[in-house]
Design a protein around this motif. Structure first.
Motif, short mmCIF file in Angstrom:
data_model
loop_
_atom_site.label_atom_id
_atom_site.label_comp_id
_atom_site.label_asym_id
_atom_site.label_seq_id
_atom_site.Cartn_x
_atom_site.Cartn_y
_atom_site.Cartn_z
N HIS A 86 0.76 -1.24 -0.10
CA HIS A 86 0.05 0.04 -0.01
C HIS A 86 0.91 1.32 0.01
O HIS A 86 0.30 2.34 -0.14
CB HIS A 86 -0.85 0.05 1.30
CG HIS A 86 -2.15 -1.07 1.19
ND1 HIS A 86 -2.03 -2.26 1.63
CD2 HIS A 86 -3.03 -1.05 0.32
CE1 HIS A 86 -3.00 -2.97 1.31
NE2 HIS A 86 -3.82 -2.09 0.56
N ALA A 161 -5.52 -1.02 10.05
CA ALA A 161 -4.46 -0.46 9.52
C ALA A 161 -3.51 0.09 10.62
O ALA A 161 -4.05 0.41 11.98
CB ALA A 161 -5.02 0.92 8.72
N SER A 177 -1.75 -1.64 5.57
CA SER A 177 -3.23 -1.71 5.48
C SER A 177 -3.47 -3.31 5.56
O SER A 177 -2.76 -3.88 4.94
CB SER A 177 -3.78 -1.05 4.26
OG SER A 177 -5.15 -1.10 4.06
N ASN A 211 -6.36 1.37 0.54
CA ASN A 211 -5.11 1.74 1.64
C ASN A 211 -6.01 2.34 2.89
O ASN A 211 -6.04 3.47 2.65
CB ASN A 211 -4.25 2.66 1.08
CG ASN A 211 -3.21 3.26 1.86
OD1 ASN A 211 -3.15 2.80 3.32
ND2 ASN A 211 -2.21 4.05 1.28
N ARG A 212 -6.18 1.57 3.72
CA ARG A 212 -7.16 1.87 4.77
C ARG A 212 -6.35 3.07 5.77
O ARG A 212 -7.12 3.83 6.38
CB ARG A 212 -7.43 0.71 5.69
CG ARG A 212 -8.58 -0.23 4.99
CD ARG A 212 -8.60 -1.52 5.93
NE ARG A 212 -10.07 -2.01 5.50
CZ ARG A 212 -10.24 -2.82 4.35
NH1 ARG A 212 -9.40 -3.13 3.67
NH2 ARG A 212 -11.25 -3.31 4.06
N ALA A 213 -5.22 3.19 5.75
CA ALA A 213 -4.53 4.01 6.39
C ALA A 213 -4.75 5.50 6.15
O ALA A 213 -4.98 6.63 6.73
CB ALA A 213 -2.99 3.94 6.50
#
Length: 502
Positions: A86, A161, A177, A211-213
């Motif tokens: 990610h 994340a 992530s 990309n959960r961050a």
């Protein structure tokens, strides 16, 4: 000349004129589009004639290119696989590239204006100089720990994340992530296989490509109480000031009571602000938010970075990966007046409040600094020439904003340290270092487990910040925030152990 011939002549002249105009339109305006089109096979072959530069962190190549015997001369490879996916993104043949591969494409490909001198030199030598090299800010130790701890978390959570940044500079130390993906199949020269791999990832209900961050926004739960506490400190309420609390409180206009996570949490009618933060007192912060008012809460959240729509993370001030905006949401009735029930829920990080993990880390980083400033986050540390002798860019840390004063930061630090030493964040402790933080348990849906959050920071013996982190475990259920705190402590400990972390 008779009339019919004249008409034919005019038509022919008009057609020639249109043909001439169309040719000029193609040459002047459409040439670049056709030249760079994915359907232009010659462009693809030419792009892969030049070896693409490396993406590196801590002296380790995370993305590199190896020579092949095929029509496309170089194959992009990712030795770390899913661990860095990610951050790096991927560089496919026909699909759209992502991450650092996209943000720094021109430099990596050797087509950047900065590398014009190398291309001119190649014209005389006949060589094909490779692309430039991109050096990242990541701590390999912190990234390794973040990836392994998230993937093997004690709650068995599949989505979440973690992101760590250096509060002193804004440099990203780790970014993971979960679930992740292996970018290597996506870069395959067999476009049929690459497309199949992409389609499989895209159809996965856990959305590993996200990309959960940066891109996921979730209710932050009690981590948002740091923002409300900052607003309180700026409006005449001190650490030792008594605020209303109690085991239950029902906001005006609402028949739904707000309760604490356990009956042992602030059952007294009044507690200090310090105790309210340490114990994570819902009833205290709900009443505090209503007392301060929606405008004050929203303004303070904006000063921390909520509502920012244009933040990207890559080079400082350059295109990078876009970050979703964190939101405070509506706290109003249909007529525009404040809805006390919505405001009370928002003040404990529920209602319509939504936050990215990056924003959580930035909040913790601001508190960690003695001056209360927030530095602009970045991933690219340096751009090096193909032969690595010349640096075309070196990151120069820059202030993003100042959400709080030094005094407010000091008071918040004391309260967040108390959370780790005396409250719900005890699993984030690191021997020999001062750690502060705030846990958060956020309702996701009536029929789903709660999300678990932790934001925090680590200080050295001189009180200087070393790392700030945010960890979220989606639908982790009971114990999720404690597990997030444990993982956060491990990540910060790894960042400290990295030679560049001290």
């Amino acid at each position: 000349m008779n009339a019919p011939l004249r008409r034919v002549g005019v038509v022919v002249m008009v057609l020639f004129g249109l043909l001439f105009a169309n040719l000029n339109w193609i040459q002047a305006y459409k040439a670049d589009e056709y030249r760079t089109s994915d359907y232009n096979g010659r462009v693809q072959v030419a792009e892969y004639e030049r070896k693409r530069g490396n993406i590196e962190a801590g002296g380790t190549a995370l993305a590199t290119s190896k020579e092949t015997s095929g029509q496309l001369k170089f194959l992009r490879t990712y030795p770390g696989g899913a661990k860095y996916a990610h951050v790096l993104g991927y560089k496919p043949v026909n699909l759209a590239d992502t991450g650092i591969e996209r943000a720094e494409n021109d430099f990596l490909a050797g087509t950047s204006d900065q590398l014009l001198g190398d291309r001119i030199k190649d014209m005389f030598t006949g060589d094909q100089t490779g692309g430039g090299n991109v050096l990242l800010t990541l701590s390999k130790r912190a990234q390794d720990v973040a990836y392994e701890q998230l993937r093997n978390n004690e709650q068995g959570v599949k989505r979440g994340a973690a992101i760590a940044i250096d509060p002193r500079s804004g440099a990203v130390q780790a970014l993971v992530s979960m679930p992740s993906f292996d970018p290597n199949p996506l870069a395959s020269h067999n476009t049929t296989q690459a497309a199949a791999a992409y389609n499989q990832l895209e159809q996965d209900p856990n959305n590993p490509l996200l990309n959960r961050a940066f891109a996921e926004t979730l209710p932050p739960g009690s981590t948002f109480k740091v923002v409300v506490a900052a607003a309180a400190l700026e409006n005449g309420i001190g650490k030792s000031t008594q605020i209303p609390a109690g085991s239950s409180w029902t906001p005006p206009t609402s028949g739904t009571p707000i309760r604490n996570a356990a009956s042992s949490i602030c059952p007294e009618p009044q507690v200090t602000l310090m105790s309210a933060v340490t114990e994570s007192c819902n009833t205290g912060f709900a009443q505090l938010g209503v007392r301060l008012g929606a405008d004050v809460i929203k303004q303070k959240a904006r000063q921390f970075g909520f509502e920012q729509d244009d933040l990207t993370v890559g080079q400082l001030g350059e295109d990078g990966q876009a970050v979703a905006a964190s939101r405070t949401g509506d706290m109003q009735n249909p007529d525009g007046s404040t809805d006390p029930a919505a405001l009370a829920q928002s003040s404990i990080g529920q209602n319509n409040v939504r936050m990215t993990p990056l924003e959580g880390a930035l909040i913790a980083a601001s508190v960690a600094r003695k001056d209360g400033k927030q530095m602009r986050p970045y991933l690219v540390r340096q751009l090096l020439a193909p032969d690595r002798t010349t640096s075309y860019y070196t990151a120069d840390p820059r202030e993003l904003r100042q959400p709080i004063s030094g005094q407010v930061a000091a008071d918040l630090r004391d309260m967040m340290v108390s959370v780790v030493e005396n409250g719900t964040g005890g699993r984030a402790k690191i021997n020999g270092y001062t750690v502060g933080g705030k846990t958060g348990t956020a309702q996701s849906a009536p029929d789903r487990p709660d999300h678990g959050w932790f934001i925090g920071f680590a200080l050295d013996k001189n009180g200087e910040p070393i790392s700030a982190v945010c960890v979220v475990l989606e639908q982790a259920g009971s114990g999720g925030s404690a597990e997030a705190a444990r993982i956060a402590g491990k990540i910060m400990q790894a960042a400290i152990a990295d030679p560049g972390g001290r």
